[in-house]
Write a protein that holds these residues in place. Structure first.
Motif, mmCIF file in Angstrom:
data_model
loop_
_atom_site.group_PDB
_atom_site.id
_atom_site.type_symbol
_atom_site.label_atom_id
_atom_site.label_comp_id
_atom_site.label_asym_id
_atom_site.label_seq_id
_atom_site.Cartn_x
_atom_site.Cartn_y
_atom_site.Cartn_z
ATOM 1 N N ILE A 1 0.679 -1.510 -0.062
ATOM 2 C CA ILE A 1 0.017 0.153 0.398
ATOM 3 C C ILE A 1 0.666 1.207 -0.337
ATOM 4 N N LYS A 2 1.770 1.634 0.570
ATOM 5 C CA LYS A 2 2.925 2.393 0.397
ATOM 6 C C LYS A 2 3.985 2.039 -0.598
ATOM 7 N N GLN A 3 4.134 1.102 -1.217
ATOM 8 C CA GLN A 3 4.389 1.235 -2.596
ATOM 9 C C GLN A 3 3.258 2.108 -3.706
ATOM 10 N N LEU A 4 1.914 1.511 -4.039
ATOM 11 C CA LEU A 4 1.242 1.980 -4.185
ATOM 12 C C LEU A 4 0.720 3.313 -4.681
ATOM 13 N N TYR A 5 0.089 3.949 -3.106
ATOM 14 C CA TYR A 5 -0.512 4.678 -3.114
ATOM 15 C C TYR A 5 0.312 5.900 -2.002
ATOM 16 N N GLY A 6 1.531 5.541 -1.691
ATOM 17 C CA GLY A 6 2.276 6.382 -0.492
ATOM 18 C C GLY A 6 1.238 6.592 0.270
ATOM 19 N N ILE A 7 0.734 5.621 0.602
ATOM 20 C CA ILE A 7 0.177 5.637 2.665
ATOM 21 C C ILE A 7 0.430 4.462 3.485
ATOM 22 N N ASP A 8 1.157 5.140 4.797
ATOM 23 C CA ASP A 8 1.509 4.266 5.199
ATOM 24 C C ASP A 8 0.657 3.937 6.884
ATOM 25 N N MET A 9 -0.060 2.514 5.669
ATOM 26 C CA MET A 9 -1.268 1.808 7.462
ATOM 27 C C MET A 9 -0.414 2.333 8.932
ATOM 28 N N GLU A 10 0.818 1.993 8.937
ATOM 29 C CA GLU A 10 0.886 1.385 10.736
ATOM 30 C C GLU A 10 0.809 3.479 10.996
ATOM 31 N N GLN A 11 1.152 4.518 10.299
ATOM 32 C CA GLN A 11 1.152 5.392 11.290
ATOM 33 C C GLN A 11 -0.180 6.111 11.193
ATOM 34 N N THR A 12 -1.781 5.313 10.108
ATOM 35 C CA THR A 12 -2.700 5.957 10.616
ATOM 36 C C THR A 12 -3.853 5.091 11.107
ATOM 37 N N GLN A 13 -3.090 3.421 11.060
ATOM 38 C CA GLN A 13 -4.305 2.488 11.508
ATOM 39 C C GLN A 13 -3.685 1.749 12.635
ATOM 40 N N TYR A 14 -4.398 1.000 12.944
ATOM 41 C CA TYR A 14 -3.948 -0.416 14.020
ATOM 42 C C TYR A 14 -5.337 -0.949 14.014
ATOM 43 N N SER A 15 -4.700 -2.546 14.327
ATOM 44 C CA SER A 15 -5.762 -3.338 14.513
ATOM 45 C C SER A 15 -6.524 -3.024 16.035
#
Length: 137
Positions: free
Chosen positions: A54-68
């Motif tokens: 997701i970081k590669q494709l969209y430049g979104i860092d899910m670990e910065q904005t989301q958690y389980s």
């Protein structure tokens, strides 16, 4: 239109498919609906392949904005979307519910992940259209 509907993407561990859906929902449709994700169990970290791609494709860092997180951490939602868990999906009160029937790519190749990400992107676009045209709620 009043408040934007809240959509919850649900799968058992809230580590991969539902996290991708939350990230892409925010990225592609935040003007139409609010995206959340949760599971019946949690994992210490989001699936690392999903995070990397997701970081590669969209430049979104899910670990910065989301958690389980667990279902009980969600606000009341309007739409519940299950990712295709083979387990009995938990019941959340909502106005509309659907299952996207997506296979879990965990442990598979990047190709399998990219197919799931593409599939989720198309489904988010479709959901966005249906909500915009009041075809859901």
């Amino acid at each position: 239109m009043g408040q934007k509907p809240k959509v919850a993407f649900i799968c058992v561990h809230n580590s991969c498919r539902s996290q991708i859906a939350e990230a892409l929902g925010k990225y592609l449709a935040s003007d139409v609906f609010e995206s959340y994700s949760a599971g019946t169990e949690t994992v210490p970290q989001i699936n690392q392949d999903a995070v990397r791609l997701i970081k590669q494709l969209y430049g979104i860092d899910m670990e910065q904005t989301q958690y389980s997180k667990l279902l009980n951490e969600l606000p009341p939602v309007d739409i519940v979307i299950t990712m295709g868990c083979n387990v009995a999906c938990p019941y959340l009160p909502c106005k509309h519910r659907e299952d996207w029937g997506l296979d879990d790519p965990t442990g598979k190749s990047d190709k399998a992940f990219l197919e799931i990400i593409q599939s989720i992107k198309e489904k988010i676009d479709n959901l966005r259209n249906r909500i915009e045209h009041n075809a859901l709620l």
